[in-house]
Design an enzyme around this catalytic site. Structure first.
Site, short mmCIF file in Angstrom:
data_model
loop_
_atom_site.label_atom_id
_atom_site.label_comp_id
_atom_site.label_asym_id
_atom_site.label_seq_id
_atom_site.Cartn_x
_atom_site.Cartn_y
_atom_site.Cartn_z
N ASP A 1 63.78 39.01 -24.63
CA ASP A 1 63.13 38.51 -23.42
C ASP A 1 61.83 39.26 -23.19
O ASP A 1 61.71 40.45 -23.50
CB ASP A 1 64.05 38.59 -22.20
N GLU B 1 68.19 43.07 -10.16
CA GLU B 1 68.21 44.47 -10.58
C GLU B 1 67.65 45.35 -9.47
O GLU B 1 67.22 44.88 -8.43
CB GLU B 1 67.42 44.65 -11.87
#
Length: 228
Positions: A26, A117
């Site tokens: 990613d 996150e």
């Protein structure tokens, strides 16, 4: 007889083929130049590309990365970096959908990924209580599903999920899990998931960005991209 939902069927299939994996990675604009042809030649088959953040930011490299990944033959998708303190989950899902996070049943487009996150500001949970965070995630997930018929992937770490959602167990039957853990094994999963779909096991992919491992074979990855 217990009838499995389509996602449950996918997850059961993944569990049965734990020895089969597919490499991927990613990226975002921090990886300005990516040699997608080399990555594909090396065996990578999927890439997840940052598209948006909050309701005001679009990644400047998204379109270029997405086009080049497509041309190189990758299964690809976009991801949204959540900013739960700034606007509703629905508002951010709609912004994501309008700026690269959409899905189509073409076999090469992954459902969008919701990146959850620790807040860059240092406030781990963006000032939200666990119940408020769960409501925010539900708002995003359900808005995305209503627009695409697919639930988004959820990216998180077990520690963040425990801290910021109270280890809520209600999402495992909807969203495939992308688990972040930089170690030799995936470790304990967040509550609600008995199996992960993708493991981000390093922040140093050989092709740039973070290193990802799909927990299944290529045919199963293609099924997720088709929505079946």
């Amino acid at each position: 007889m217990k009838f499995l939902t389509p996602l449950a069927v996918q997850l059961a299939a993944l569990a049965s083929m734990a020895s089969a994996t597919v490499p991927g990675f990613d990226i975002s604009h921090y990886q300005a130049t990516v040699d997608f042809a080399k990555a594909y030649a090396d065996g990578a088959r999927f890439v997840i590309i940052k598209a948006t953040e909050g309701t005001t930011y679009t990644d400047p490299s998204f379109s270029d990365h997405y086009t080049k990944a497509t041309n190189a033959g990758f299964i690809r998708g976009g991801y949204h970096f959540a900013q739960p303190a700034s606007s509703s989950g629905a508002a951010q899902a709609n912004y994501f959908l309008k700026h690269g996070g959409g899905w189509s049943a073409d076999g090469i487009t992954l459902p969008g990924m919701l990146d959850l996150e620790y807040a860059p500001s240092g406030d781990s949970c963006y000032g939200l209580s666990a119940s408020a965070m769960v409501s925010w995630i539900n708002d995003f997930v359900n808005t995305y599903h209503a627009a695409t018929t697919q639930y988004p992937l959820i990216y998180t770490s077990t520690s963040w999920w425990q801290l910021c959602t109270g280890n809520n167990g209600s999402f495992g039957s909807k969203s495939p899990l992308v688990i972040a853990r930089y170690a030799s094994s995936v470790g304990a999963l967040p509550n609600g998931w008995s199996v992960y779909t993708i493991w981000q096991n390093s922040d140093a992919s050989p092709w740039g960005g973070d290193n990802d491992i799909f927990n299944g074979n290529l045919a199963q990855l293609q099924k997720i991209a088709r929505g079946s």
